[in-house]
Design a protein around this motif. Structure first.
Motif, PDB file in Angstrom:
ATOM      1  N   LEU A 144      31.333  55.634  58.617  1.00 37.98           N
ATOM      2  CA  LEU A 144      31.495  55.993  59.395  1.00 37.98           C
ATOM      3  C   LEU A 144      33.267  56.383  59.589  1.00 37.98           C
ATOM      4  N   TRP A 145      33.766  55.762  58.375  1.00 36.74           N
ATOM      5  CA  TRP A 145      35.181  57.023  58.491  1.00 36.74           C
ATOM      6  C   TRP A 145      35.432  56.915  57.154  1.00 36.74           C
ATOM      7  N   HIS A 146      36.168  58.238  56.210  1.00 32.66           N
ATOM      8  CA  HIS A 146      36.571  57.845  54.733  1.00 32.66           C
ATOM      9  C   HIS A 146      37.493  56.496  54.355  1.00 32.66           C
ATOM     10  N   ASN A 147      37.399  56.485  52.785  1.00 32.99           N
ATOM     11  CA  ASN A 147      38.031  55.872  52.506  1.00 32.99           C
ATOM     12  C   ASN A 147      38.384  55.404  51.214  1.00 32.99           C
ATOM     13  N   GLU A 148      37.206  56.336  50.525  1.00 27.30           N
ATOM     14  CA  GLU A 148      37.222  56.369  48.924  1.00 27.30           C
ATOM     15  C   GLU A 148      38.098  57.651  48.192  1.00 27.30           C
ATOM     16  N   ARG A 149      38.471  58.053  49.046  1.00 31.30           N
ATOM     17  CA  ARG A 149      39.874  59.025  49.035  1.00 31.30           C
ATOM     18  C   ARG A 149      41.006  58.560  48.605  1.00 31.30           C
ATOM     19  N   GLY A 150      41.316  57.537  49.256  1.00 35.61           N
ATOM     20  CA  GLY A 150      42.782  57.103  49.440  1.00 35.61           C
ATOM     21  C   GLY A 150      42.565  56.633  47.987  1.00 35.61           C
ATOM     22  N   PHE A 151      41.745  55.863  47.502  1.00 35.85           N
ATOM     23  CA  PHE A 151      41.335  54.972  46.774  1.00 35.85           C
ATOM     24  C   PHE A 151      41.659  56.202  45.636  1.00 35.85           C
ATOM     25  N   LYS A 152      41.106  57.066  45.635  1.00 33.62           N
ATOM     26  CA  LYS A 152      40.600  58.098  44.273  1.00 33.62           C
ATOM     27  C   LYS A 152      42.322  59.054  44.201  1.00 33.62           C
ATOM     28  N   LEU A 153      43.329  59.049  45.247  1.00 32.66           N
ATOM     29  CA  LEU A 153      44.368  59.648  44.762  1.00 32.66           C
ATOM     30  C   LEU A 153      45.146  58.262  44.637  1.00 32.66           C
ATOM     31  N   THR A 154      45.070  57.375  44.696  1.00 28.43           N
ATOM     32  CA  THR A 154      45.986  55.757  44.160  1.00 28.43           C
ATOM     33  C   THR A 154      45.637  56.098  42.772  1.00 28.43           C
ATOM     34  N   LYS A 155      44.089  55.675  42.920  1.00 28.11           N
ATOM     35  CA  LYS A 155      44.122  56.481  41.011  1.00 28.11           C
ATOM     36  C   LYS A 155      44.658  57.448  39.696  1.00 28.11           C
ATOM     37  N   ASN A 156      44.884  58.233  40.628  1.00 26.95           N
ATOM     38  CA  ASN A 156      45.346  60.024  40.259  1.00 26.95           C
ATOM     39  C   ASN A 156      46.990  59.455  40.422  1.00 26.95           C
ATOM     40  N   SER A 157      47.260  59.097  40.923  1.00 28.11           N
ATOM     41  CA  SER A 157      48.866  58.107  41.204  1.00 28.11           C
ATOM     42  C   SER A 157      49.318  57.721  39.649  1.00 28.11           C
ATOM     43  N   PHE A 158      47.979  56.535  39.587  1.00 23.49           N
ATOM     44  CA  PHE A 158      48.155  54.742  38.661  1.00 23.49           C
ATOM     45  C   PHE A 158      47.958  55.628  36.883  1.00 23.49           C
ATOM     46  N   SER A 159      47.280  56.528  36.962  1.00 30.32           N
ATOM     47  CA  SER A 159      47.209  57.658  35.624  1.00 30.32           C
ATOM     48  C   SER A 159      48.061  58.265  35.693  1.00 30.32           C
ATOM     49  N   GLU A 160      48.774  58.937  36.036  1.00 34.41           N
ATOM     50  CA  GLU A 160      50.508  59.666  35.890  1.00 34.41           C
ATOM     51  C   GLU A 160      51.741  59.405  35.657  1.00 34.41           C
ATOM     52  N   LEU A 161      51.441  57.603  36.088  1.00 35.75           N
ATOM     53  CA  LEU A 161      52.226  55.967  35.920  1.00 35.75           C
ATOM     54  C   LEU A 161      51.947  55.876  34.803  1.00 35.75           C
ATOM     55  N   LEU A 162      50.928  55.849  33.792  1.00 38.32           N
ATOM     56  CA  LEU A 162      50.681  55.401  32.234  1.00 38.32           C
ATOM     57  C   LEU A 162      50.087  55.696  31.943  1.00 38.32           C
ATOM     58  N   ALA A 163      50.655  57.672  31.642  1.00 34.67           N
ATOM     59  CA  ALA A 163      50.020  58.912  31.408  1.00 34.67           C
ATOM     60  C   ALA A 163      50.671  59.091  30.076  1.00 34.67           C
ATOM     61  N   GLU A 164      51.610  57.890  29.613  1.00 38.51           N
ATOM     62  CA  GLU A 164      52.337  58.382  28.057  1.00 38.51           C
ATOM     63  C   GLU A 164      51.846  57.311  27.252  1.00 38.51           C
ATOM     64  N   PHE A 165      51.072  56.095  27.540  1.00 36.84           N
ATOM     65  CA  PHE A 165      50.298  54.935  26.969  1.00 36.84           C
ATOM     66  C   PHE A 165      48.641  55.321  27.134  1.00 36.84           C
ATOM     67  N   THR A 166      48.150  56.002  27.451  1.00 34.51           N
ATOM     68  CA  THR A 166      46.730  56.238  27.549  1.00 34.51           C
ATOM     69  C   THR A 166      46.066  57.361  28.198  1.00 34.51           C
ATOM     70  N   SER A 167      44.935  58.240  27.528  1.00 40.19           N
ATOM     71  CA  SER A 167      44.545  59.197  28.303  1.00 40.19           C
ATOM     72  C   SER A 167      44.029  59.010  29.921  1.00 40.19           C
ATOM     73  N   ARG A 168      43.931  59.922  30.757  1.00 38.38           N
ATOM     74  CA  ARG A 168      43.529  60.000  31.931  1.00 38.38           C
ATOM     75  C   ARG A 168      42.179  58.940  31.681  1.00 38.38           C
ATOM     76  N   ASP A 169      40.745  59.829  30.927  1.00 45.15           N
ATOM     77  CA  ASP A 169      40.002  59.410  30.995  1.00 45.15           C
ATOM     78  C   ASP A 169      39.956  57.468  30.232  1.00 45.15           C
ATOM     79  N   GLY A 170      40.376  57.363  29.112  1.00 50.17           N
ATOM     80  CA  GLY A 170      40.638  56.133  29.185  1.00 50.17           C
ATOM     81  C   GLY A 170      40.647  54.732  30.124  1.00 50.17           C
ATOM     82  N   LEU A 171      41.704  55.448  30.915  1.00 47.67           N
ATOM     83  CA  LEU A 171      42.821  54.564  31.784  1.00 47.67           C
ATOM     84  C   LEU A 171      41.607  54.431  32.642  1.00 47.67           C
ATOM     85  N   GLN A 172      41.361  55.398  33.074  1.00 50.93           N
ATOM     86  CA  GLN A 172      39.919  54.932  34.575  1.00 50.93           C
ATOM     87  C   GLN A 172      38.473  54.108  33.943  1.00 50.93           C
ATOM     88  N   ASP A 173      38.336  55.175  33.140  1.00 53.86           N
ATOM     89  CA  ASP A 173      37.606  53.565  32.771  1.00 53.86           C
ATOM     90  C   ASP A 173      37.515  52.399  32.287  1.00 53.86           C
TER      91      ASP A 173
END
Length: 231
Positions: free
Chosen positions: A16-45
């Motif tokens: 009925l309404w958009h939702n997952e794109r908010g999660f995707k944007l937050t996950k992208n920011s999460f990856s950037e915050l922790l970029a020095e510790f692990t790879s993006r794919d590894g972090l998302q997994d």
């Protein structure tokens, strides 16, 4: 028995309404915050693994997602995650819980047309307060005969809800094959898949394309015509 032929239930988020794109944007920011510790794919997994692991504890929704991010951040940094990163994760969660609601195309018109001959039900899972907020902001609340906010979507849950409406035919409409289609079909209803461009990994499943009560449409504008062909 109801004087209407159908009970038609709708999923909420990304149907009925958009939702997952908010999660995707937050996950992208999460990856950037922790970029020095692990790879993006590894972090998302690892985040998805944490989310799956925690569903039975925290349930579905933003709050459980934020707790899973914090847990993952602690794990990938071996406990060395800076406190300002934790603070930023909590801030991102608060932002998600205040995101404005944007309806998918054709939603109101389709429901208004269908409610002339059907009982219209909202069946959604997630955090109670957040789902109530989104429903209120959507402006759709007056169109539903019932609203069901459940901890999970199973065949038993669907069977109990549909039994309360006592119509000849039942249907569940949503973007998740795993949660909206398969268990609804198992409960004896029609399962209608409306794909969304973004779907959380947990919700992925093979569509039961050969089942006689499975259908797929690409916008809710198509739903009234589909229901008419099934009467």
């Amino acid at each position: 028995m109801s004087n209407k032929n159908w009970t038609i239930a709708f999923d909420a988020d990304d149907t009925l309404w958009h939702n997952e794109r908010g999660f995707k944007l937050t996950k992208n920011s999460f990856s950037e915050l922790l970029a020095e510790f692990t790879s993006r794919d590894g972090l998302q997994d690892r985040l998805l693994s944490a989310e799956r692991r925690n569903l039975g504890i925290y349930g579905f929704g933003v709050k459980g997602f934020v707790l899973s991010m914090v847990e993952t951040a602690i794990e990938v940094t071996d406990g060395a995650v800076p406190t300002d990163v934790i603070a930023e994760l909590l801030s991102m969660g608060r932002d998600m819980l205040s995101d404005p609601v944007e309806l998918m195309p054709g939603v109101r018109g389709a429901i208004e047309q269908l409610r002339q001959t059907a009982e219209i039900v909202l069946i959604t899972k997630g955090d109670l307060l957040d789902q109530e907020r989104k429903l209120a902001q959507s402006g759709l609340g007056d169109l539903f005969d019932a609203v069901e906010i459940v901890s999970d979507k199973t065949a038993d849950v669907y069977a109990r809800i549909f039994a309360r409406h006592d119509t000849a035919h039942q249907m569940m409409v949503g973007n998740s094959v795993r949660s909206d289609v398969i268990p609804a079909i198992e409960a004896g209803a029609w399962g209608v898949h409306v794909p969304h461009e973004l779907t959380w990994g947990y919700e992925h499943a093979d569509a039961p394309v050969t089942h006689r009560r499975f259908r797929e449409i690409f916008t809710l504008r198509e739903l009234p015509e589909l229901v008419a062909t099934l009467n």
